[in-house]
Scaffold this motif. Structure first.
Motif, PDB file in Angstrom:
ATOM      1  N   GLY A  43       0.825  -1.214   0.000  1.00 46.86           N
ATOM      2  CA  GLY A  43       0.000   0.000   0.000  1.00 46.86           C
ATOM      3  C   GLY A  43       0.853   1.256   0.000  1.00 46.86           C
ATOM      4  N   GLU A  44       1.914   1.251   0.810  1.00 47.73           N
ATOM      5  CA  GLU A  44       2.803   2.404   0.845  1.00 47.73           C
ATOM      6  C   GLU A  44       3.517   2.594  -0.487  1.00 47.73           C
ATOM      7  OE1 GLU A  44       5.448   2.101   4.171  1.00 47.73           O
ATOM      8  OE2 GLU A  44       3.801   1.882   5.603  1.00 47.73           O
ATOM      9  N   ILE A  45       3.889   1.510  -1.126  1.00 49.46           N
ATOM     10  CA  ILE A  45       4.544   1.601  -2.442  1.00 49.46           C
ATOM     11  C   ILE A  45       3.575   2.180  -3.470  1.00 49.46           C
ATOM     12  CG2 ILE A  45       5.457   0.217  -4.349  1.00 49.46           C
ATOM     13  CD1 ILE A  45       6.774  -1.568  -2.219  1.00 49.46           C
ATOM     14  N   ALA A  46       2.316   1.772  -3.406  1.00 47.60           N
ATOM     15  CA  ALA A  46       1.319   2.305  -4.338  1.00 47.60           C
ATOM     16  C   ALA A  46       1.151   3.810  -4.134  1.00 47.60           C
ATOM     17  CB  ALA A  46      -0.010   1.579  -4.157  1.00 47.60           C
ATOM     18  N   VAL A  47       1.120   4.251  -2.877  1.00 45.35           N
ATOM     19  CA  VAL A  47       1.006   5.687  -2.595  1.00 45.35           C
ATOM     20  C   VAL A  47       2.237   6.424  -3.107  1.00 45.35           C
ATOM     21  CG1 VAL A  47       0.970   7.374  -0.708  1.00 45.35           C
ATOM     22  CG2 VAL A  47      -0.542   5.394  -0.630  1.00 45.35           C
ATOM     23  N   THR A  48       3.404   5.854  -2.909  1.00 50.75           N
ATOM     24  CA  THR A  48       4.644   6.475  -3.383  1.00 50.75           C
ATOM     25  C   THR A  48       4.652   6.573  -4.902  1.00 50.75           C
ATOM     26  OG1 THR A  48       5.822   5.612  -1.469  1.00 50.75           O
ATOM     27  CG2 THR A  48       7.160   6.320  -3.330  1.00 50.75           C
ATOM     28  N   ASN A  49       4.193   5.527  -5.577  1.00 49.90           N
ATOM     29  CA  ASN A  49       4.124   5.568  -7.040  1.00 49.90           C
ATOM     30  C   ASN A  49       3.176   6.659  -7.518  1.00 49.90           C
ATOM     31  OD1 ASN A  49       5.968   3.532  -7.404  1.00 49.90           O
ATOM     32  ND2 ASN A  49       4.439   1.916  -7.587  1.00 49.90           N
ATOM     33  N   ALA A  50       2.053   6.828  -6.819  1.00 49.91           N
ATOM     34  CA  ALA A  50       1.108   7.882  -7.188  1.00 49.91           C
ATOM     35  C   ALA A  50       1.744   9.260  -6.979  1.00 49.91           C
ATOM     36  CB  ALA A  50      -0.172   7.747  -6.364  1.00 49.91           C
ATOM     37  N   ARG A  51       2.492   9.422  -5.888  1.00 50.09           N
ATOM     38  CA  ARG A  51       3.162  10.703  -5.642  1.00 50.09           C
ATOM     39  C   ARG A  51       4.224  10.985  -6.697  1.00 50.09           C
ATOM     40  NH1 ARG A  51       4.015  10.499   0.914  1.00 50.09           N
ATOM     41  NH2 ARG A  51       1.819  10.792   1.451  1.00 50.09           N
ATOM     42  N   ILE A  52       4.929   9.955  -7.113  1.00 46.15           N
ATOM     43  CA  ILE A  52       5.941  10.133  -8.163  1.00 46.15           C
ATOM     44  C   ILE A  52       5.266  10.546  -9.465  1.00 46.15           C
ATOM     45  CG2 ILE A  52       7.590   8.891  -9.628  1.00 46.15           C
ATOM     46  CD1 ILE A  52       8.408   7.326  -7.100  1.00 46.15           C
ATOM     47  N   ALA A  53       4.132   9.932  -9.781  1.00 43.26           N
ATOM     48  CA  ALA A  53       3.402  10.305 -10.997  1.00 43.26           C
ATOM     49  C   ALA A  53       2.946  11.759 -10.911  1.00 43.26           C
ATOM     50  CB  ALA A  53       2.216   9.374 -11.195  1.00 43.26           C
ATOM     51  N   ASP A  54       2.462  12.178  -9.740  1.00 39.26           N
ATOM     52  CA  ASP A  54       2.059  13.574  -9.567  1.00 39.26           C
ATOM     53  C   ASP A  54       3.252  14.503  -9.709  1.00 39.26           C
ATOM     54  OD1 ASP A  54      -0.533  12.751  -9.139  1.00 39.26           O
ATOM     55  OD2 ASP A  54      -0.421  12.903  -6.944  1.00 39.26           O
ATOM     56  N   ALA A  55       4.397  14.091  -9.174  1.00 40.42           N
ATOM     57  CA  ALA A  55       5.600  14.917  -9.274  1.00 40.42           C
ATOM     58  C   ALA A  55       6.059  15.039 -10.720  1.00 40.42           C
ATOM     59  CB  ALA A  55       6.719  14.330  -8.410  1.00 40.42           C
ATOM     60  N   ARG A  56       5.892  13.994 -11.497  1.00 46.68           N
ATOM     61  CA  ARG A  56       6.261  14.063 -12.923  1.00 46.68           C
ATOM     62  C   ARG A  56       5.388  15.079 -13.654  1.00 46.68           C
ATOM     63  NH1 ARG A  56       6.795   7.668 -14.354  1.00 46.68           N
ATOM     64  NH2 ARG A  56       8.777   7.319 -13.286  1.00 46.68           N
ATOM     65  N   VAL A  57       4.096  15.034 -13.387  1.00 49.39           N
ATOM     66  CA  VAL A  57       3.188  15.990 -14.026  1.00 49.39           C
ATOM     67  C   VAL A  57       3.571  17.407 -13.625  1.00 49.39           C
ATOM     68  CG1 VAL A  57       0.789  16.796 -14.080  1.00 49.39           C
ATOM     69  CG2 VAL A  57       1.289  14.353 -14.236  1.00 49.39           C
ATOM     70  N   TRP A  58       3.837  17.613 -12.323  1.00 53.59           N
ATOM     71  CA  TRP A  58       4.225  18.926 -11.835  1.00 53.59           C
ATOM     72  C   TRP A  58       5.524  19.380 -12.498  1.00 53.59           C
ATOM     73  CZ3 TRP A  58       8.368  20.758  -8.913  1.00 53.59           C
ATOM     74  CH2 TRP A  58       8.211  22.038  -8.382  1.00 53.59           C
ATOM     75  N   ALA A  59       6.487  18.480 -12.634  1.00 58.20           N
ATOM     76  CA  ALA A  59       7.767  18.820 -13.254  1.00 58.20           C
ATOM     77  C   ALA A  59       7.581  19.184 -14.724  1.00 58.20           C
ATOM     78  CB  ALA A  59       8.746  17.666 -13.115  1.00 58.20           C
ATOM     79  N   LEU A  60       6.721  18.457 -15.426  1.00 55.30           N
ATOM     80  CA  LEU A  60       6.466  18.784 -16.838  1.00 55.30           C
ATOM     81  C   LEU A  60       5.802  20.149 -16.970  1.00 55.30           C
ATOM     82  CD1 LEU A  60       5.300  15.344 -18.273  1.00 55.30           C
ATOM     83  CD2 LEU A  60       7.412  16.573 -18.807  1.00 55.30           C
ATOM     84  N   LEU A  61       4.838  20.430 -16.112  1.00 55.90           N
ATOM     85  CA  LEU A  61       4.182  21.735 -16.167  1.00 55.90           C
ATOM     86  C   LEU A  61       5.162  22.856 -15.828  1.00 55.90           C
ATOM     87  CD1 LEU A  61       0.738  20.931 -14.514  1.00 55.90           C
ATOM     88  CD2 LEU A  61       1.213  21.392 -16.923  1.00 55.90           C
ATOM     89  N   LEU A  62       5.993  22.623 -14.826  1.00 58.33           N
ATOM     90  CA  LEU A  62       6.997  23.620 -14.467  1.00 58.33           C
ATOM     91  C   LEU A  62       7.986  23.831 -15.605  1.00 58.33           C
ATOM     92  CD1 LEU A  62       8.182  25.470 -12.277  1.00 58.33           C
ATOM     93  CD2 LEU A  62       9.560  23.520 -11.533  1.00 58.33           C
TER      94      LEU A  62
END
Length: 91
Positions: free
Chosen positions: A53-72
């Motif tokens: 479960g923690e790994i799944a949450v971490t993967n979701a956060r990484i995906a969000d960070a990628r989107v944020w990095a692309l927008l930035l």
């Protein structure tokens, strides 16, 4: 000659009785170890499920960070091109 044979048989019977007792003790120890292993397996399964479960949450956060990095990155690129266009007098 009859006595020594009876003594040998009596000794063998006593040895067999001790062997049966030892085998019974070994069986009890194996059962206790099996129960302990089952308990540990259940504990580890619970911990691994929590970890998944923690790994799944971490993967979701990484995906969000990628989107944020692309927008930035897109924003920085647009600002850089806007500044260049203004500096060269294109705007």
């Amino acid at each position: 000659m009859e006595k020594p044979m009876e003594a040998r048989v009596a000794r063998l019977e006593a040895d067999v009785a001790h062997l049966r007792s030892d085998v019974g003790d070994i069986k009890a120890d194996v059962r206790a170890l099996r129960d302990k292993m089952d308990t540990m397996t259940e504990r580890f399964d619970g911990k691994f499920d929590a970890l998944r479960g923690e790994i799944a949450v971490t993967n979701a956060r990484i995906a969000d960070a990628r989107v944020w990095a692309l927008l930035l990155g897109g924003t920085v690129t647009a600002c850089t091109f806007g500044t260049m266009a203004h500096a060269f007098g294109w705007l």
